[in-house]
Design a protein around this motif. Structure first.
Motif, short mmCIF file in Angstrom:
data_model
loop_
_atom_site.label_atom_id
_atom_site.label_comp_id
_atom_site.label_asym_id
_atom_site.label_seq_id
_atom_site.Cartn_x
_atom_site.Cartn_y
_atom_site.Cartn_z
N PRO A 192 81.49 72.95 0.94
CA PRO A 192 82.01 72.66 -0.41
C PRO A 192 81.20 71.58 -1.14
N ILE A 193 80.70 70.61 -0.40
CA ILE A 193 79.88 69.57 -1.04
C ILE A 193 78.60 70.18 -1.59
N SER A 194 77.95 71.04 -0.82
CA SER A 194 76.70 71.65 -1.30
C SER A 194 76.95 72.59 -2.47
N LEU A 195 78.05 73.33 -2.43
CA LEU A 195 78.37 74.20 -3.57
C LEU A 195 78.68 73.39 -4.82
N THR A 196 79.35 72.27 -4.66
CA THR A 196 79.66 71.41 -5.80
C THR A 196 78.39 70.82 -6.40
N LEU A 197 77.49 70.33 -5.55
CA LEU A 197 76.23 69.77 -6.06
C LEU A 197 75.37 70.84 -6.71
N GLY A 198 75.37 72.03 -6.17
CA GLY A 198 74.63 73.13 -6.81
C GLY A 198 75.20 73.48 -8.17
N ALA A 199 76.53 73.49 -8.28
CA ALA A 199 77.17 73.79 -9.56
C ALA A 199 76.87 72.69 -10.59
N VAL A 200 76.86 71.44 -10.15
CA VAL A 200 76.54 70.33 -11.05
C VAL A 200 75.10 70.46 -11.55
N GLY A 201 74.18 70.82 -10.66
CA GLY A 201 72.79 71.01 -11.06
C GLY A 201 72.63 72.16 -12.04
N LEU A 202 73.35 73.25 -11.81
CA LEU A 202 73.29 74.39 -12.71
C LEU A 202 73.84 74.04 -14.09
N VAL A 203 74.95 73.32 -14.12
CA VAL A 203 75.54 72.91 -15.40
C VAL A 203 74.59 71.97 -16.14
N ALA A 204 73.95 71.05 -15.44
CA ALA A 204 73.01 70.14 -16.08
C ALA A 204 71.81 70.90 -16.64
N PHE A 205 71.31 71.88 -15.89
CA PHE A 205 70.19 72.68 -16.38
C PHE A 205 70.58 73.49 -17.61
N LEU A 206 71.74 74.12 -17.58
CA LEU A 206 72.19 74.91 -18.73
C LEU A 206 72.41 74.02 -19.95
N TYR A 207 72.88 72.80 -19.74
CA TYR A 207 73.07 71.87 -20.86
C TYR A 207 71.72 71.53 -21.50
N THR A 208 70.70 71.28 -20.68
CA THR A 208 69.41 70.93 -21.25
C THR A 208 68.77 72.12 -21.97
N VAL A 209 68.99 73.34 -21.47
CA VAL A 209 68.46 74.52 -22.15
C VAL A 209 69.15 74.71 -23.49
N ARG A 210 70.46 74.57 -23.52
CA ARG A 210 71.20 74.77 -24.78
C ARG A 210 70.95 73.67 -25.80
N SER A 211 70.61 72.47 -25.34
CA SER A 211 70.36 71.38 -26.28
C SER A 211 68.94 71.41 -26.84
#
Length: 52
Positions: A9-28
């Motif tokens: 669960p820790i690795s899945l959470t960190l992966g999801a946080v990284g994906l959200v951060a990447f998508l935020y930078t693409v959309r901005s």
């Protein structure tokens, strides 16, 4: 085996946080013009006129 119940669960959470951060930078728009800045640094066009 008990440790995997914590690590997965820790690795899945960190992966999801990284994906959200990447998508935020693409959309901005941070990746819109990656080569424009490198060309502007080498250009002498704006060196003669300092900003007011």
């Amino acid at each position: 085996m008990e440790m995997l119940s914590y690590l997965i669960p820790i690795s899945l959470t960190l992966g999801a946080v990284g994906l959200v951060a990447f998508l935020y930078t693409v959309r901005s728009g941070q990746y819109d013009d990656p080569e424009g800045d490198s060309r502007r640094i080498l250009s002498d066009e704006f060196d003669d006129h300092p900003k007011p």
